[in-house]
Design an enzyme around this catalytic site. Structure first.
Site: not given
Ligand code: NAD
Ligand code: TYD
Length: 350
Positions: A14, A37, A83-85, A132-134, A157, A161, A186, A212, A256
């Protein structure tokens, strides 16, 4: 430069879309991408902007307060979009502490450094925390997550958050920092690391590997195209009311198993396979521990108060996403082989 914005996690899924949007849309802002990274951070995501004059990259871990402090000084940071996480639920089940270290300790470090650096005029600077909504837990019998829904995180996780969200709000209340928080559903789209459901399935279908599906595949997620999330972050950053929380979602719930079947069907068409070929790859596997049943966001507040809504229908977004993965084999090869991590080691640690 009007602003000097620190975007943390800008090499991730993101974050890279947010960095690209801000660098290109706001040439008079300095955009500093700070990222350590990890396996999820990939500078290849940022090729479009890497030579822009308003873009800067700093390889720093948010757990390192001293390094953060130097970056604030060096770039005169005026605002933060955090956003880092660590972001993958399955990894949080095997290594919860890594999530505490980055998501909780790292966020508090960042808050401390920002508070100290901005202390002369705390009210002039914004700390925007992306969440996140989680954090709201799992929905079992209908209903939606509202901004007022009590926190009830169920995985390591989401607990990490939720904790970071609480710290951000505590810093606003206690020290008067200007903060805003958004909680999004998501995301899917280009540059998504292929450990999450959608990119994993696309990659596995392409390579004829098993898909899977945890448990019975009955769990429900609300999917939003990543560029729409980036647009929402832009909206909240510029128009959000200080101290408020905004839920961001796609109004787009899918079980899913239905998502996996849709991907199979679309990819059979695109790869010229007989209809039904890829569905044979579906493999039901042991359920995730403590698997949240359903997430669903009510995104009415951001729509009504800030005028944001998703721009893409899911059908369009998923087409764009599949096509992106099919056309970016090199990106996939690099992230699945770990080549890019070796490169970073050589480049930054030698
Ligand atoms: P991602 O795992 O793709 O990217 C995370 C980035 O943070 C990576 O580039 C990583 O190198 C960096 N990072 C991790 N630990 C670090 C540290 N200690 N110091 C500096 N950088 C660090 O994650 P994403 O899916 O892009 O999510 C970004 C943010 O959005 C997160 O905070 C996540 O909780 C939130 N979010 C994600 C989703 C989703 O569906 N992916 C949905 C809602 C909210
Ligand atoms: P995921 O993409 O890991 O996001 P989140 O757990 O943050 O919602 O998973 C999305 C949904 O898909 C979640 O209900 C778990 C399921 N899932 C599978 O069934 N198989 C898989 O291999 C993965 C990675 C997730």
């Amino acid at each position: 430069m009007k602003k000097s914005i620190l975007i943390t996690g800008g090499a991730g899924f993101i974050g890279s879309h947010v960095v690209k949007l801000f660098v290109l849309k706001y040439p008079d802002y300095k955009i500093v991408n700070l990222d350590t990274l990890t396996y999820a951070g990939n500078l290849e995501n940022l090729k479009e902007v890497e030579s822009s004059s308003n873009y800067f990259f700093e390889k720093v871990n948010i757990q390192d307060a001293q390094a953060l402090n130097s970056i604030f000084q060096k770039h005169g940071i005026t605002d933060v979009i955090h956003l880092a996480a660590e972001s993958h639920v399955d990894r949080s089940i095997t290594d919860p502490l890594a999530f505490v270290m980055t998501n909780v300790i790292g966020t508090v470090n960042l808050l401390n450094v920002a508070k100290e650096f901005w202390k002369a005029k705390l009210d002039k600077h914004l700390f925007y925390h992306v969440s996140t909504d989680e954090v709201y837990g799992s929905l079992h019998d209908g209903g939606f997550f509202l901004e007022t829904t009590p926190y009830d995180p169920q995985s390591p996780y989401s607990a990490s958050k939720a904790s970071s969200d609480h710290f951000v709000r505590a810093y606003a209340n206690t020290y008067g920092m200007k903060t805003v928080v958004s909680n999004c559903s998501n995301n899917y789209g280009p540059n998504h690391f292929p450990e999450k459901l959608i990119p994993l399935c696309i990659n596995n279908i392409k390579n004829n590997k098993p898909l899977p599906v945890y448990g019975k595949g009955e769990n429900v997620r609300d999917w939003l195209f990543v560029k729409d999330h980036a647009r929402a972050i832009d909206t909240v950053f510029h128009q959000g009311i200080v101290g408020e929380t905004y839920n961001i979602g796609g109004f787009n719930e899918w079980k899913n198993i239905d998502i996996v079947r849709l991907l199979c069907q679309k990819m059979d068409e695109k790869l010229g396979r007989e209809p039904g070929t890829s569905e044979k790859l579906i493999t039901f596997v042991k359920d995730r521990a403590g698997h949240d049943l359903r997430y669903a966001i009510d995104a009415t507040k951001i729509k009504e108060e800030l005028g944001w809504e998703p721009s893409l229908q899911f059908e369009e977004g998923i087409e764009i996403t599949i096509d992106w993965y099919l056309n970016n084999q090199e990106w996939l090869d690099h992230v699945t082989s770990g080549t890019y991590q070796d490169y970073y080691k050589e480049h930054y640690e030698s």
